[in-house]
Motif scaffolding. Structure first.
Motif, mmCIF file in Angstrom:
data_model
loop_
_atom_site.group_PDB
_atom_site.id
_atom_site.type_symbol
_atom_site.label_atom_id
_atom_site.label_comp_id
_atom_site.label_asym_id
_atom_site.label_seq_id
_atom_site.Cartn_x
_atom_site.Cartn_y
_atom_site.Cartn_z
ATOM 1 N N TYR A 36 0.833 -1.182 0.000
ATOM 2 C CA TYR A 36 0.000 0.000 0.000
ATOM 3 C C TYR A 36 0.876 1.244 0.000
ATOM 4 O O TYR A 36 1.949 1.277 0.598
ATOM 5 C CB TYR A 36 -0.918 0.025 1.236
ATOM 6 N N GLN A 37 0.365 2.275 -0.666
ATOM 7 C CA GLN A 37 1.048 3.564 -0.757
ATOM 8 C C GLN A 37 0.167 4.607 -0.064
ATOM 9 O O GLN A 37 -1.048 4.647 -0.304
ATOM 10 C CB GLN A 37 1.251 3.935 -2.229
ATOM 11 N N GLN A 38 0.780 5.421 0.775
ATOM 12 C CA GLN A 38 0.002 6.416 1.493
ATOM 13 C C GLN A 38 0.661 7.785 1.382
ATOM 14 O O GLN A 38 1.810 7.961 1.793
ATOM 15 C CB GLN A 38 -0.142 6.035 2.969
ATOM 16 N N PHE A 39 -0.094 8.750 0.871
ATOM 17 C CA PHE A 39 0.373 10.133 0.817
ATOM 18 C C PHE A 39 -0.108 10.860 2.077
ATOM 19 O O PHE A 39 -1.132 10.480 2.670
ATOM 20 C CB PHE A 39 -0.133 10.822 -0.442
ATOM 21 N N PRO A 44 -4.243 4.825 3.103
ATOM 22 C CA PRO A 44 -3.426 3.950 2.253
ATOM 23 C C PRO A 44 -4.246 3.471 1.058
ATOM 24 O O PRO A 44 -5.460 3.279 1.156
ATOM 25 C CB PRO A 44 -3.076 2.785 3.179
ATOM 26 N N ALA A 45 -3.553 3.253 -0.051
ATOM 27 C CA ALA A 45 -4.199 2.754 -1.263
ATOM 28 C C ALA A 45 -3.367 1.628 -1.834
ATOM 29 O O ALA A 45 -2.134 1.690 -1.826
ATOM 30 C CB ALA A 45 -4.356 3.874 -2.287
ATOM 31 N N LEU A 46 -4.040 0.604 -2.325
ATOM 32 C CA LEU A 46 -3.339 -0.548 -2.895
ATOM 33 C C LEU A 46 -2.468 -0.108 -4.067
ATOM 34 O O LEU A 46 -2.930 0.584 -4.977
ATOM 35 C CB LEU A 46 -4.334 -1.599 -3.368
ATOM 36 N N GLY A 83 7.346 12.460 -6.990
ATOM 37 C CA GLY A 83 5.942 12.124 -6.767
ATOM 38 C C GLY A 83 5.739 10.772 -6.104
ATOM 39 O O GLY A 83 4.625 10.464 -5.653
ATOM 40 N N ASP A 84 6.796 9.965 -6.014
ATOM 41 C CA ASP A 84 6.730 8.678 -5.315
ATOM 42 C C ASP A 84 6.925 8.848 -3.816
ATOM 43 O O ASP A 84 6.781 7.879 -3.056
ATOM 44 C CB ASP A 84 7.805 7.721 -5.837
ATOM 45 N N SER A 85 7.294 10.047 -3.390
ATOM 46 C CA SER A 85 7.504 10.306 -1.972
ATOM 47 C C SER A 85 6.207 10.045 -1.215
ATOM 48 O O SER A 85 5.188 10.705 -1.455
ATOM 49 C CB SER A 85 7.980 11.740 -1.750
ATOM 50 N N ALA A 86 6.248 9.079 -0.329
ATOM 51 C CA ALA A 86 5.050 8.617 0.377
ATOM 52 C C ALA A 86 5.502 7.597 1.408
ATOM 53 O O ALA A 86 6.684 7.260 1.501
ATOM 54 C CB ALA A 86 4.063 7.972 -0.598
ATOM 55 N N THR A 87 4.546 7.109 2.169
ATOM 56 C CA THR A 87 4.810 6.000 3.079
ATOM 57 C C THR A 87 4.294 4.721 2.438
ATOM 58 O O THR A 87 3.173 4.696 1.918
ATOM 59 C CB THR A 87 4.155 6.223 4.445
ATOM 60 N N THR A 108 7.337 2.343 5.594
ATOM 61 C CA THR A 108 8.605 2.967 5.200
ATOM 62 C C THR A 108 8.293 4.319 4.597
ATOM 63 O O THR A 108 7.532 4.413 3.633
ATOM 64 C CB THR A 108 9.344 2.110 4.157
ATOM 65 N N LYS A 109 8.869 5.350 5.185
ATOM 66 C CA LYS A 109 8.683 6.695 4.638
ATOM 67 C C LYS A 109 9.758 6.946 3.600
ATOM 68 O O LYS A 109 10.941 7.032 3.924
ATOM 69 C CB LYS A 109 8.735 7.733 5.748
#
Lengths: 114, 115
Positions: A36-39, A44-46, A83-87, A108-109
């Protein structure tokens, strides 16, 4: 106690570089491994997911590598962009009592610097 | 947008007061979940529901209760809020449009601060 151990907790990568996040597990009942990616300020989003019968799955710049014998899986982000900067959270799920349960890594941040 | 909302989005309350967070879905999914997110702990399951009036505990359920009287609404209640319950709370449902419950779809979260 985390059932899925994730590392590193933070990661800084130059733009264009490869970001690698690793996860390990012990429970052989796990049968689905999503990332999952979370901004900031969002849920979080798959991002991408894999089942243990395949060793690799690729979607665009994102690849999951899965090593069943070692009980490890990792996320690779090729040509990392700001733009990939996320957790990023790895997760593992298994069926219990008729439905899928999910357990998450600690996250992971990732920071991609220009 | 998968049709899952949470309210309120932000709340500040005092220790000892009751607090109720609401999750609303428009996808008619059977399964709904409440998680809390804290630094160093990731996402931890508080309670989940597998149908109207059917709920069960997750790994960090102490101090929390839930109710689901309608398919679309899942309420999380802190009967007497404590500072340790300061967190970001996420509701989730299984992925819209699929028969599988493998993947969670998350709401936007509620940031709760207990003073």
């Amino acid at each position: 106690q985390q059932q899925v151990k994730q590392s590193p907790q933070s990661l800084i990568v130059q733009k264009g570089g490869i970001s690698i996040i690793n996860c390990a597990y012990e429970n052989t009942a796990f049968d689905y491994f999503p990332w999952y990616q979370q901004f900031p300020g969002k849920g979080p989003a798959l991002l991408i997911a894999i089942r243990p019968d395949v060793s690799e799955k690729k979607e665009g710049r994102f690849t999951i590598s899965f090593n069943k014998s070692a009980k490890q899986f990792s996320l690779h982000i090729m040509d990392s962009q700001p733009g990939d900067s996320a957790t990023y959270f790895c997760a593992a799920s298994w069926e219990s009592g008729g439905y899928q349960k999910v357990t998450f890594g600690i996250g992971t941040k990732l920071q991609v610097i220009p | 947008d998968a049709g899952i909302t949470q309210s309120p989005r932000h709340k500040v309350t005092e220790t000892g007061t009751p607090v109720t967070l609401r999750c609303h879905q428009t996808e008619n999914h059977r399964y709904m979940y409440w998680y809390r997110q804290d630094p160093g702990h990731g996402l931890r399951l508080i309670h989940y529901s597998y149908g109207v009036k059917d709920t069960d505990k997750g790994e960090v359920s102490d101090g929390y209760s839930v109710s689901r009287s309608k398919t679309e609404d899942f309420l999380l209640t802190l009967e007497s809020a404590t500072s340790s319950q300061t967190s970001v709370y996420f509701c989730a449902i299984n992925s819209p449009g699929t028969p599988s419950t493998d993947t969670q779809y998350f709401g936007p979260g509620t940031r709760l601060t207990v003073l």
